[in-house]
Motif scaffolding. Structure first.
Motif, PDB file in Angstrom:
ATOM      1  N   ALA A  41      53.069  39.723  30.417  1.00 26.27           N
ATOM      2  CA  ALA A  41      52.283  40.630  30.921  1.00 26.27           C
ATOM      3  C   ALA A  41      51.465  40.192  31.899  1.00 26.27           C
ATOM      4  CB  ALA A  41      51.695  41.391  29.717  1.00 26.27           C
ATOM      5  N   PRO A  42      50.602  40.873  32.934  1.00 27.02           N
ATOM      6  CA  PRO A  42      50.008  40.435  34.088  1.00 27.02           C
ATOM      7  C   PRO A  42      48.856  39.763  33.193  1.00 27.02           C
ATOM      8  CG  PRO A  42      50.584  42.754  34.507  1.00 27.02           C
ATOM      9  CD  PRO A  42      50.921  42.098  33.117  1.00 27.02           C
ATOM     10  N   THR A  43      48.217  38.587  33.914  1.00 22.99           N
ATOM     11  CA  THR A  43      47.324  37.831  33.485  1.00 22.99           C
ATOM     12  C   THR A  43      45.896  38.904  33.878  1.00 22.99           C
ATOM     13  OG1 THR A  43      47.109  36.787  35.512  1.00 22.99           O
ATOM     14  CG2 THR A  43      48.239  35.672  33.624  1.00 22.99           C
ATOM     15  N   THR A  44      45.063  38.628  33.210  1.00 22.56           N
ATOM     16  CA  THR A  44      43.666  39.615  33.497  1.00 22.56           C
ATOM     17  C   THR A  44      43.133  39.098  34.723  1.00 22.56           C
ATOM     18  OG1 THR A  44      43.228  40.219  31.036  1.00 22.56           O
ATOM     19  CG2 THR A  44      41.581  40.468  32.583  1.00 22.56           C
ATOM     20  N   ALA A  45      42.806  39.971  35.564  1.00 22.70           N
ATOM     21  CA  ALA A  45      42.087  39.491  36.952  1.00 22.70           C
ATOM     22  C   ALA A  45      40.714  39.666  36.667  1.00 22.70           C
ATOM     23  CB  ALA A  45      42.774  40.096  38.149  1.00 22.70           C
ATOM     24  N   ALA A  46      39.764  38.669  37.491  1.00 25.21           N
ATOM     25  CA  ALA A  46      38.429  38.810  37.483  1.00 25.21           C
ATOM     26  C   ALA A  46      37.918  40.078  38.338  1.00 25.21           C
ATOM     27  CB  ALA A  46      37.933  37.470  38.190  1.00 25.21           C
ATOM     28  N   ALA A  47      36.920  41.127  38.197  1.00 20.95           N
ATOM     29  CA  ALA A  47      36.712  41.991  38.839  1.00 20.95           C
ATOM     30  C   ALA A  47      36.472  41.799  40.114  1.00 20.95           C
ATOM     31  CB  ALA A  47      35.573  42.669  38.191  1.00 20.95           C
ATOM     32  N   ALA A  48      37.047  42.763  41.071  1.00 18.23           N
ATOM     33  CA  ALA A  48      36.672  42.602  42.343  1.00 18.23           C
ATOM     34  C   ALA A  48      35.297  42.911  42.750  1.00 18.23           C
ATOM     35  CB  ALA A  48      37.671  43.548  43.126  1.00 18.23           C
ATOM     36  N   PRO A  49      34.476  42.253  43.728  1.00 22.93           N
ATOM     37  CA  PRO A  49      32.972  42.402  43.867  1.00 22.93           C
ATOM     38  C   PRO A  49      32.874  43.818  44.529  1.00 22.93           C
ATOM     39  CG  PRO A  49      34.110  40.850  45.677  1.00 22.93           C
ATOM     40  CD  PRO A  49      34.907  41.091  44.504  1.00 22.93           C
ATOM     41  N   THR A  50      31.948  44.611  44.357  1.00 25.26           N
ATOM     42  CA  THR A  50      31.595  45.692  45.013  1.00 25.26           C
ATOM     43  C   THR A  50      30.539  45.563  45.869  1.00 25.26           C
ATOM     44  OG1 THR A  50      29.900  46.230  43.522  1.00 25.26           O
ATOM     45  CG2 THR A  50      32.329  47.283  42.895  1.00 25.26           C
ATOM     46  N   VAL A  51      30.782  46.467  47.075  1.00 24.37           N
ATOM     47  CA  VAL A  51      29.835  46.220  48.240  1.00 24.37           C
ATOM     48  C   VAL A  51      28.263  46.901  47.707  1.00 24.37           C
ATOM     49  CG1 VAL A  51      31.460  46.404  49.872  1.00 24.37           C
ATOM     50  CG2 VAL A  51      30.406  48.411  49.147  1.00 24.37           C
ATOM     51  N   GLN A 200      44.654  52.419  33.289  1.00 24.12           N
ATOM     52  CA  GLN A 200      46.441  52.587  32.660  1.00 24.12           C
ATOM     53  C   GLN A 200      47.037  51.415  32.668  1.00 24.12           C
ATOM     54  OE1 GLN A 200      48.694  55.555  34.730  1.00 24.12           O
ATOM     55  NE2 GLN A 200      50.602  54.709  33.862  1.00 24.12           N
ATOM     56  N   THR A 201      47.614  51.140  31.268  1.00 25.56           N
ATOM     57  CA  THR A 201      48.315  49.849  31.172  1.00 25.56           C
ATOM     58  C   THR A 201      49.680  50.556  30.464  1.00 25.56           C
ATOM     59  OG1 THR A 201      46.962  49.586  29.144  1.00 25.56           O
ATOM     60  CG2 THR A 201      46.458  48.304  30.671  1.00 25.56           C
ATOM     61  N   LEU A 209      52.623  47.119  33.617  1.00 22.97           N
ATOM     62  CA  LEU A 209      51.866  47.804  34.746  1.00 22.97           C
ATOM     63  C   LEU A 209      50.544  48.043  34.463  1.00 22.97           C
ATOM     64  CD1 LEU A 209      52.045  49.639  37.273  1.00 22.97           C
ATOM     65  CD2 LEU A 209      52.471  51.587  35.701  1.00 22.97           C
ATOM     66  N   SER A 210      49.527  47.857  35.246  1.00 21.00           N
ATOM     67  CA  SER A 210      48.103  47.928  35.313  1.00 21.00           C
ATOM     68  C   SER A 210      47.764  48.521  36.492  1.00 21.00           C
ATOM     69  CB  SER A 210      47.465  46.402  35.145  1.00 21.00           C
ATOM     70  OG  SER A 210      47.836  45.807  34.046  1.00 21.00           O
ATOM     71  N   GLY A 229      48.774  46.699  39.807  1.00 18.72           N
ATOM     72  CA  GLY A 229      49.681  45.442  39.523  1.00 18.72           C
ATOM     73  C   GLY A 229      50.854  45.602  38.814  1.00 18.72           C
ATOM     74  N   LEU A 230      51.970  45.335  39.317  1.00 19.64           N
ATOM     75  CA  LEU A 230      53.312  45.556  38.490  1.00 19.64           C
ATOM     76  C   LEU A 230      53.710  44.250  38.242  1.00 19.64           C
ATOM     77  CD1 LEU A 230      55.633  47.230  37.443  1.00 19.64           C
ATOM     78  CD2 LEU A 230      56.733  47.187  39.715  1.00 19.64           C
ATOM     79  N   ALA A 231      53.981  43.761  36.891  1.00 14.05           N
ATOM     80  CA  ALA A 231      54.322  42.210  36.708  1.00 14.05           C
ATOM     81  C   ALA A 231      53.443  41.320  37.252  1.00 14.05           C
ATOM     82  CB  ALA A 231      55.821  41.930  37.308  1.00 14.05           C
ATOM     83  N   ALA A 232      52.013  41.598  37.553  1.00 11.33           N
ATOM     84  CA  ALA A 232      51.039  40.910  38.169  1.00 11.33           C
ATOM     85  C   ALA A 232      49.813  41.414  37.731  1.00 11.33           C
ATOM     86  CB  ALA A 232      51.397  41.051  39.752  1.00 11.33           C
TER      87      ALA A 232
END
Length: 260
Positions: A41-51, A200-201, A209-210, A229-232
């Motif tokens: 499964a995809p690794t959990t990504a850090a949240a993207a910064p918001t403007v 959605q996961t 899929l995430s 992200g698909l397989a990522a």
């Protein structure tokens, strides 16, 4: 944002040769490695910064789908490696719609919802969306326009209710079947307006899929951005809320120029 439905369609094309979802229908995703599986499964990504967001007036006026296409964010907005595809554009066209909803969010089947979210059929007067695809990842953007602010707010509330009863379900798109789950929670304020974060996961053709979508109702419009992200892991160069916010600002300019 994603659109989840177009995500599924696009991911299916990749997985089958695969989101709105989305990754999008027609988007040239790179096919995940054959070693990708539900176990990987995809690794959990850090949240993207918001403007930093300044308040944006509530969206008003009625633009056609063709006009809303000019509101969509251009190629230059997206990080290197993500490409907008003209074949992924979905638009309601040059005429405002007055058709009643084809899909009732109070009763729609979970699989039907994810296969049509991000497309027409929810009682909107106009819609435009497109995706930017990369290697096993994508960003999605969509603008739904409704006849009244109350209808736009009801659409977001309806999506919340769908997520509440679609925590685990099976959906099929383009011959590929996957098992998914939806989760909804309050998202960050977007241009001074409340938002919904729809997550959605699941697993599609043995690939995880995430999809992380943020949608905000502002006046007659609902603006949504998504990271897929698909397989990522989902991409982190842009926050979905940042996509929604910039769509909101571009719509305000387009409505003024269009005299709406």
């Amino acid at each position: 944002m994603s659109s989840v439905s177009r995500v599924l369609a696009g991911v299916t094309a990749v997985a089958a040769v695969a989101l709105t979802g989305c990754a999008t229908k027609g988007v040239p995703y790179q096919t995940p490695s054959s070693s990708s599986s539900a176990a990987a499964a995809p690794t959990t990504a850090a949240a993207a910064p918001t403007v930093s967001m300044t308040p944006v007036p509530a969206a008003s006026g009625q633009l056609t789908g063709t006009q809303l296409e000019t509101v969509l964010l251009p190629q230059s907005f997206f990080p290197t490696g993500f490409t907008l595809s003209s074949s992924s554009v979905v638009s309601s066209g040059a005429v405002l719609s007055s058709s009643p909803p084809q899909y009732d969010l109070a009763t729609v089947d979970c699989g039907t919802f994810v296969n049509h979210f991000g497309n027409t059929g929810f009682g909107e007067t106009a819609l435009a969306s497109v995706s930017a695809a990369g290697q096993s990842q994508a960003y999605d953007q969509v603008v739904y326009q409704f006849g009244t602010p109350a209808a736009a707010a009801a659409f977001v509330a309806g999506v919340t209710s769908v997520a509440g009863r679609c925590r685990s379900f099976t959906a099929t798109s383009n011959g590929a079947t996957g098992t998914f789950g939806l989760k909804a929670a309050p998202g960050p304020a977007v241009g001074g307006h409340p938002s919904l974060e729809l997550t959605q996961t699941g697993v599609l053709n043995h690939s995880a899929l995430s999809i992380d979508t943020v949608m905000s109702a502002s006046g007659v419009d609902v603006f949504a951005g998504a990271a897929v992200g698909l397989a990522a892991a989902v991409p982190t160069g842009l926050a979905p809320a940042t996509i929604a916010y910039n769509l909101m600002k571009r719509q305000a300019a387009a409505a003024v120029l269009g005299g709406s």
